[in-house]
Write an enzyme that holds these catalytic residues in place. Structure first.
Site, PDB file in Angstrom:
ATOM      1  N   ARG A 196       4.852 -12.747   9.768  1.00 16.55           N
ATOM      2  CA  ARG A 196       5.564 -11.537   9.397  1.00 16.55           C
ATOM      3  C   ARG A 196       6.881 -11.452  10.148  1.00 16.55           C
ATOM      4  O   ARG A 196       7.050 -12.086  11.197  1.00 16.55           O
ATOM      5  CB  ARG A 196       4.707 -10.292   9.617  1.00 16.55           C
ATOM      6  CG  ARG A 196       4.156 -10.104  11.004  1.00 16.55           C
ATOM      7  CD  ARG A 196       3.161  -8.964  11.046  1.00 16.55           C
ATOM      8  NE  ARG A 196       3.763  -7.690  10.754  1.00 16.55           N
ATOM      9  CZ  ARG A 196       3.242  -6.796   9.915  1.00 16.55           C
ATOM     10  NH1 ARG A 196       2.104  -7.040   9.297  1.00 16.55           N
ATOM     11  NH2 ARG A 196       3.842  -5.653   9.695  1.00 16.55           N
TER      12      ARG A 196
ATOM     13  N   GLU B 227       0.877  -1.163   0.000  1.00 13.94           N
ATOM     14  CA  GLU B 227       0.000   0.000   0.000  1.00 13.94           C
ATOM     15  C   GLU B 227       0.921   1.221   0.000  1.00 13.94           C
ATOM     16  O   GLU B 227       1.822   1.316   0.837  1.00 13.94           O
ATOM     17  CB  GLU B 227      -0.848  -0.024   1.279  1.00 13.94           C
ATOM     18  CG  GLU B 227      -1.951   0.984   1.250  1.00 13.94           C
ATOM     19  CD  GLU B 227      -2.798   0.960   2.521  1.00 13.94           C
ATOM     20  OE1 GLU B 227      -2.669   0.010   3.319  1.00 13.94           O
ATOM     21  OE2 GLU B 227      -3.561   1.911   2.697  1.00 13.94           O
TER      22      GLU B 227
ATOM     23  N   LYS C  96       4.440   0.606   9.576  1.00 11.85           N
ATOM     24  CA  LYS C  96       4.649   1.841   8.806  1.00 11.85           C
ATOM     25  C   LYS C  96       4.155   3.048   9.587  1.00 11.85           C
ATOM     26  O   LYS C  96       4.741   4.122   9.524  1.00 11.85           O
ATOM     27  CB  LYS C  96       3.916   1.758   7.461  1.00 11.85           C
ATOM     28  CG  LYS C  96       4.685   0.966   6.440  1.00 11.85           C
ATOM     29  CD  LYS C  96       4.027   1.022   5.091  1.00 11.85           C
ATOM     30  CE  LYS C  96       2.867   0.071   5.011  1.00 11.85           C
ATOM     31  NZ  LYS C  96       2.309  -0.049   3.674  1.00 11.85           N
TER      32      LYS C  96
HETATM   33  P1  ATP Z   1       1.442  -1.849   8.032  1.00 10.77           P
HETATM   34  O1  ATP Z   1       0.619  -2.787   8.846  1.00 10.77           O
HETATM   35  O2  ATP Z   1       2.649  -1.321   8.738  1.00 10.77           O
HETATM   36  O3  ATP Z   1       0.656  -0.779   7.332  1.00 10.77           O
HETATM   37  P2  ATP Z   1       1.187  -3.555   5.815  1.00 10.77           P
HETATM   38  O4  ATP Z   1       1.368  -4.997   6.066  1.00 10.77           O
HETATM   39  O5  ATP Z   1      -0.198  -3.061   5.706  1.00 10.77           O
HETATM   40  O6  ATP Z   1       2.039  -2.755   6.878  1.00 10.77           O
HETATM   41  P3  ATP Z   1       1.580  -3.347   3.033  1.00 10.77           P
HETATM   42  O7  ATP Z   1       2.153  -2.235   2.253  1.00 10.77           O
HETATM   43  O8  ATP Z   1       0.146  -3.626   2.881  1.00 10.77           O
HETATM   44  O9  ATP Z   1       1.975  -3.101   4.536  1.00 10.77           O
HETATM   45  O10 ATP Z   1       2.433  -4.665   2.792  1.00 10.77           O
HETATM   46  C1  ATP Z   1       2.707  -5.188   1.531  1.00 10.77           C
HETATM   47  C2  ATP Z   1       3.045  -6.641   1.682  1.00 10.77           C
HETATM   48  O11 ATP Z   1       4.158  -6.807   2.551  1.00 10.77           O
HETATM   49  C3  ATP Z   1       1.897  -7.402   2.283  1.00 10.77           C
HETATM   50  O12 ATP Z   1       1.715  -8.591   1.557  1.00 10.77           O
HETATM   51  C4  ATP Z   1       2.333  -7.675   3.683  1.00 10.77           C
HETATM   52  O13 ATP Z   1       1.795  -8.863   4.163  1.00 10.77           O
HETATM   53  C5  ATP Z   1       3.847  -7.724   3.562  1.00 10.77           C
HETATM   54  N1  ATP Z   1       4.474  -7.327   4.817  1.00 10.77           N
HETATM   55  C6  ATP Z   1       4.290  -6.164   5.474  1.00 10.77           C
HETATM   56  N2  ATP Z   1       4.973  -6.166   6.640  1.00 10.77           N
HETATM   57  C7  ATP Z   1       5.629  -7.344   6.701  1.00 10.77           C
HETATM   58  C8  ATP Z   1       6.502  -7.954   7.653  1.00 10.77           C
HETATM   59  N3  ATP Z   1       6.855  -7.337   8.791  1.00 10.77           N
HETATM   60  N4  ATP Z   1       6.972  -9.189   7.383  1.00 10.77           N
HETATM   61  C9  ATP Z   1       6.638  -9.816   6.258  1.00 10.77           C
HETATM   62  N5  ATP Z   1       5.825  -9.314   5.321  1.00 10.77           N
HETATM   63  C10 ATP Z   1       5.309  -8.089   5.528  1.00 10.77           C
HETATM   64 MG    MG Z   2      -1.664  -3.519   4.204  1.00 12.56          MG
END
Ligand code: ATP
Ligand code: MG
Length: 555
Positions: free
Chosen positions: A266, A37, A276
C-alpha cells in the site's frame, strides 16, 4: 490477446502474471475491480489502487468494475458512495457497465453459505467473542475446536435459518468456516463467514440481518463478476488462503479460470495518513474544515488544492508497484503536479503581501494597456491584457531600503529592476507609518524599456511582478504547509501534538483584473509565487496555493 498497449509501460509483477496468464490461454480478457468500502472518502492510496486496477485493465483492452464493498452497514453511508463515484470519474476512469455493490449478491452469498453448510464445511457457533479468542490459540499454540463444530448439517441449516430471520441477538452466534483450528495461518482457524447486525443497510434496507464477512464475500463477488486478477494490498496476503478455500469449495466457482488474488504494497505517503479512520478523526476533531480540506490527502482535498487528475495518474506511475512497504517521499507527488502545471497553467501576476509603489515621472491619470504572454514557452496559449499606471502594487519582500546582501536582485533605493511584462524602475525614497513600516515606495521609470533593454547598455538583472492599483482586484490567498510536523503521522494515535499550527496561512492581496471570474479549480502560475487555483467558496475570490515553483523543503 496480447499486451500490445503495454509496450511503453514499465512492467511490474502483476503485469508479468497477466502476460503469462494470457499467453497460456488461462483467460482471454483481463477483468479487474476496484472495491472501496463506502465508509470514507477516497485518498491518495486509493488512487494508487484505482490507477493500478483501471489502468492495467485498460492497457490490456479489458475492463474494471467499480464495486462497493458494502457488507458492513454500521460504518457505511450513501454520502461516501456518491463521493467515491465522483472521485473515480474525476481521476479519469470509467467503470464497466453499472456500478456494482457487494450487496447485489447477498442472495448469492447466502446460497454459497448453505452449500458450505451442506458440505459440512460451515457451522453456526455460539461461543462468545471472548471464548472464541481463547479457543483460537496463538501463533505458537494450535487452537481448539469449538464445541459447536460437529453439529449436524440439519442443525446448522436450522440455526442459520434462525439467524437469517432474526431469532438471535447480535453477537449471539456466527456462521464459521470449518477449516483447520491448528493451521499455522491464524486466519484459517475457522474464520467467521456471517454475523448478525440489526442495522438498516443503505442499499438493502432491512432485508437482511445477517451480513457476510469481507473474506467470504469478496472472492465470491469477484467470481460472480468474472474478475480475473483480484489485486489488493499486502495485509490480505494471509487471507488469500480463505479466498482460495472458499472458491475451491463452491461448485460453481471451482474452475481454472476463477479469479486469483495478488497483493501489492500500500502507499504510505510522508506527512499524510492514509487510514480512513484517522482521516475521519481529523474531520471530526476539526483539525481540518472537512474531507475536502486542501490539506487532506483525499482526492477531493487534492482536487480542491489544485492537483490535476493527470498529475495523480503520473504520480501513481512514478511510484510503481511492488511488494515492499515503504514511506513515499512527498516530493514525488509535488513534482508530479509541478511538472503538469508548468506545461498547462497560464501565467498571471498576483501580489500576495502588497505594498504601494508610486512612479513619480509617470503621467497622472494615464493607464496603459500592455500585452503579456500566457505562457513563456507556448505561444499557442496567447496573450492577455494587463495594465500599467503611476500606482502599482508589488510584494513587500521584493523591496529593501538597503539590499541585505550582494545577491539581492530585487528593488532597493537607487537600484533598478524590471517589472515583469513592463518597464524598468528605480526606487528613490519611501514613506513610513508611525511604527516604521513602509507604506509607499517612490520610484522613477525608464519609458524606453518596454519590451527592450536600456539603450545605453546598462544591465538590469532583477525582475519582479506587480499589478496596477486601480484595475487589480482584491483576493484572498490560502497558503498551505504540511498538516503534520512529523513525516510519519501514522505512527501517532493522538494527532494533537504533531499538528502543524501554521499549516494554513491566509493572506489578502491583489490579482490581475482578468481573474475576476476565474474558473473554480483552474490552475494558474502566479509568477514567482507558485501554482494557485480558485477555491469554490461562493462569491469571494479565494485562491488555494497548490505548490510552490520549486521544492522549498529540499533547499
Ligand atoms: P482503511 O484501512 O483506511 O479502512 P481500506 O483499505 O479498508 O482502508 P477500502 O475502501 O477497503 O479501504 O479500499 C479499497 C481498495 O483500495 C482496496 O483494494 C485497498 O487495498 C486499496 N487501498 C486502500 N488504501 C490503500 C493504500 N494506502 N495504498 C494502496 N491501495 C490502497
Ligand atoms: Mg477495506
Amino acid at each position: 490477446m496480447n499486451s500490445k498497449n503495454t509496450v511503453d509501460k514499465p512492467t511490474n509483477f502483476i503485469r508479468n502474471v497477466i502476460d503469462e496468464d494470457l499467453s497460456k490461454g488461462k483467460y482471454n480478457k483481463v477483468i479487474t475491480r476496484f472495491p472501496p468500502e463506502p465508509n470514507g472518502y477516497l485518498h491518495i492510496g486509493h488512487a494508487k489502487s484505482i490507477c493500478l486496477n483501471f489502468g492495467t485493465a485498460l492497457d490490456y483492452d479489458g475492463y474494471c468494475n467499480l464495486r462497493f464493498d458494502d457488507t458492513n452497514p454500521s460504518k457505511e453511508d450513501i454520502e461516501y458512495v456518491n463521493s467515491i463515484k465522483n472521485d473515480v470519474k474525476w481521476l479519469g476512469y470509467n467503470w464497466n457497465d453499472e456500478i456494482k455493490f457487494s450487496s447485489n449478491y447477498f442472495h448469492k452469498f447466502y446460497e454459497c453459505a448453505l452449500e458450505l453448510i451442506k458440505k459440512e464445511l460451515a457451522y453456526v457457533c455460539f461461543l462468545s467473542a471472548d471464548k472464541t479468542r481463547k479457543y483460537r490459540g496463538t501463533l505458537k499454540k494450535p487452537g481448539r475446536n469449538s464445541p459447536y463444530r460437529d453439529s449436524t448439517v440439519e442443525e446448522n441449516l436450522n440455526l442459520f435459518e434462525k439467524m437469517k430471520i432474526g431469532k438471535f441477538k447480535e453477537g449471539e452466534c456466527v456462521l464459521r468456516a470449518k477449516i483447520d483450528m491448528a493451521s499455522s495461518f491464524m486466519c484459517l482457524r475457522d474464520p467467521t463467514l456471517y454475523r448478525i447486525r440489526f442495522e438498516t443497510h443503505h442499499q438493502t434496507k432491512d432485508d437482511w440481518c445477517i451480513y457476510p464477512m469481507y473474506d467470504f464475500a469478496h472472492c465470491i463477488g469477484d467470481a460472480i463478476e468474472g474478475v480475473t486478477h483480484s489485486i489488493c494490498t499486502l495485509e490480505f496476503q494471509d487471507n488469500r488462503r480463505i479466498y482460495d478455500w472458499t472458491l475451491e469449495n463452491l461448485d460453481l466457482f471451482n474452475k481454472p479460470e476463477r479469479p486469483y488474488q495478488y497483493e501489492f504494497s500500500r502507499l504510505n505517503l510522508e506527512y499524510a495518513t492514509t487510514s480512513k479512520r484517522k482521516l475521519k478523526l481529523l474531520v471530526d476533531n476539526n483539525y481540518v474544515s472537512g474531507w475536502d480540506d486542501p490539506r487532506m490527502p483525499t482526492l477531493s482535498g487534492l482536487r480542491r488544492r489544485g492537483y490535476t487528475p493527470a498529475s495523480i495518474r503520473d504520480f501513481s506511475e512514478r511510484i510503481g508497484v511492488s511488494k515492499v512497504n515503504s514511506l513515499t517521499d512527498i516530493s514525488i507527488l509535488e513534482s508530479s503536479i509541478r511538472d503538469d502545471l508548468n506545461n498547462i497553467a497560464p501565467r498571471s501576476m498576483a501580489v500576495i503581501d502588497a505594498v504601494k509603489l508610486i512612479i513619480e515621472n509617470y503621467p497622472e491619470e494615464k493607464i496603459e494597456s500592455l500585452l503579456a504572454p500566457n505562457h513563456p514557452q507556448n505561444e499557442d496559449m496567447g496573450n492577455r491584457e494587463i495594465y500599467f499606471s503611476r500606482e502599482i502594487y508589488i510584494d513587500r519582500d521584493d523591496f529593501a531600503e538597503v539590499p541585505p546582501n550582494k545577491k539581492f536582485k530585487r528593488l532597493a533605493i537607487n537600484k533598478e529592476v524590471r517589472l515583469r511584462n513592463a518597464y524598468i524602475i528605480k526606487a528613490t525614497r519611501v514613506k513610513k507609518d508611525a511604527e516604521g513600516n513602509i507604506t509607499t515606495i517612490f520610484c522613477t521609470y525608464d519609458p524606453n524599456t518596454l519590451g527592450k533593454n536600456p539603450t545605453d547598455g546598462r544591465k538590469v538583472k532583477g525582475v519582479i511582478h506587480f499589478v496596477e492599483c486601480s484595475k487589480s482586484i482584491q483576493a484572498e490567498f490560502k497558503i498551505y504547509d504540511r498538516l503534520f510536523l512529523n513525516n510519519n503521522p501514522s505512527k501517532f494515535e493522538d494527532f494533537s501534538s504533531i499538528i502543524n499550527p501554521d499549516s494554513l496561512i491566509i493572506k489578502k492581496g491583489y490579482v490581475e483584473h482578468n481573474l475576476k471570474s476565474a474558473e473554480v479549480e483552474k490552475s494558474y502560475q502566479f509568477e514567482r509565487e507558485g501554482y494557485f487555483c480558485r477555491d469554490r467558496s461562493d462569491n469571494a475570490l479565494v485562491f488555494n496555493k497548490t505548490v510552490g515553483l520549486r521544492d522549498a523543503w529540499n533547499q
